[in-house]
Write a protein that holds these residues in place. Structure first.
Motif, PDB file in Angstrom:
ATOM      1  N   VAL A  37      -0.330   5.568   7.064  1.00 48.40           N
ATOM      2  CA  VAL A  37      -0.616   5.662   5.640  1.00 48.40           C
ATOM      3  C   VAL A  37      -0.944   4.252   5.178  1.00 48.40           C
ATOM      4  CG1 VAL A  37       0.313   6.235   3.376  1.00 48.40           C
ATOM      5  CG2 VAL A  37       0.950   7.600   5.358  1.00 48.40           C
ATOM      6  N   GLU A  66      -2.631   5.823  -2.697  1.00 51.14           N
ATOM      7  CA  GLU A  66      -3.438   7.032  -2.856  1.00 51.14           C
ATOM      8  C   GLU A  66      -3.180   8.002  -1.697  1.00 51.14           C
ATOM      9  OE1 GLU A  66      -4.760   3.872  -3.318  1.00 51.14           O
ATOM     10  OE2 GLU A  66      -4.613   4.138  -5.480  1.00 51.14           O
ATOM     11  N   ASP A  67      -3.032   7.456  -0.476  1.00 55.13           N
ATOM     12  CA  ASP A  67      -2.702   8.302   0.667  1.00 55.13           C
ATOM     13  C   ASP A  67      -1.352   8.990   0.453  1.00 55.13           C
ATOM     14  OD1 ASP A  67      -5.026   7.535   1.955  1.00 55.13           O
ATOM     15  OD2 ASP A  67      -4.032   6.163   3.346  1.00 55.13           O
ATOM     16  N   LYS A 124       0.071   9.735  -2.400  1.00 48.69           N
ATOM     17  CA  LYS A 124      -0.110  10.781  -3.422  1.00 48.69           C
ATOM     18  C   LYS A 124      -0.712  12.034  -2.808  1.00 48.69           C
ATOM     19  CE  LYS A 124      -0.657   7.643  -7.344  1.00 48.69           C
ATOM     20  NZ  LYS A 124      -1.603   7.100  -8.324  1.00 48.69           N
ATOM     21  N   SER A 125      -1.681  11.859  -1.925  1.00 50.21           N
ATOM     22  CA  SER A 125      -2.325  12.990  -1.265  1.00 50.21           C
ATOM     23  C   SER A 125      -1.324  13.747  -0.397  1.00 50.21           C
ATOM     24  CB  SER A 125      -3.497  12.495  -0.422  1.00 50.21           C
ATOM     25  OG  SER A 125      -4.058  13.550   0.296  1.00 50.21           O
ATOM     26  N   ILE A 126      -0.478  13.033   0.314  1.00 47.47           N
ATOM     27  CA  ILE A 126       0.535  13.671   1.156  1.00 47.47           C
ATOM     28  C   ILE A 126       1.477  14.495   0.286  1.00 47.47           C
ATOM     29  CG2 ILE A 126       2.541  13.224   2.640  1.00 47.47           C
ATOM     30  CD1 ILE A 126       0.930  10.678   3.581  1.00 47.47           C
ATOM     31  N   GLU A 135       0.931  15.837  -2.557  1.00 44.88           N
ATOM     32  CA  GLU A 135       0.237  17.000  -3.107  1.00 44.88           C
ATOM     33  C   GLU A 135      -0.003  18.086  -2.064  1.00 44.88           C
ATOM     34  OE1 GLU A 135      -3.299  15.274  -4.722  1.00 44.88           O
ATOM     35  OE2 GLU A 135      -2.251  14.417  -6.444  1.00 44.88           O
ATOM     36  N   ASN A 136      -0.093  17.710  -0.780  1.00 39.42           N
ATOM     37  CA  ASN A 136      -0.483  18.661   0.257  1.00 39.42           C
ATOM     38  C   ASN A 136       0.660  19.208   1.106  1.00 39.42           C
ATOM     39  OD1 ASN A 136      -3.388  18.802  -0.127  1.00 39.42           O
ATOM     40  ND2 ASN A 136      -3.356  16.633   0.398  1.00 39.42           N
TER      41      ASN A 136
END
Length: 101
Positions: free
Chosen positions: A69, A73-74, A76-78, A80-81
């Protein structure tokens, strides 16, 4: 990871393994300090995706079966997913106790 990955034995076991299962096999025949840490991480990697937020070379992080990571931003993406996310700041100094209801 101010000190890199730490133990040279840990790094050797993680980077030289072709799979997580190979670490499980090796601990049975060649137990040693450093290798036991590789085993403990491999055990966690069997049931969870482990991400490592650091400035370490992403290719080396991948060789050691972690998901690199590189940015907030990475992260945040994790978040969310994935349904469940556990973040351990200062992970090398943290001993979590998990309880799922």
């Amino acid at each position: 990871c101010a000190s890199g990955f730490g133990s040279d034995v840990f790094v050797e076991w993680m980077r030289n393994a072709r799979s997580i299962d190979e670490i499980f096999e090796k601990i049975e025949t060649d137990f040693n300090i450093g290798g036991h840490k590789a085993f403990l991480f491999a055990r966690q990697m069997k049931w969870a995706d482990l991400f490592l937020y650091s400035v370490l070379d992403p290719d080396i992080v991948k060789e050691m079966f972690f998901n690199p990571v590189n940015s907030v931003e990475d992260i945040k993406s994790i978040i969310e997913n994935f349904e469940t996310v556990i973040i351990l700041p200062e992970g090398n100094l943290t001993l979590p106790e998990l309880s799922f209801s």
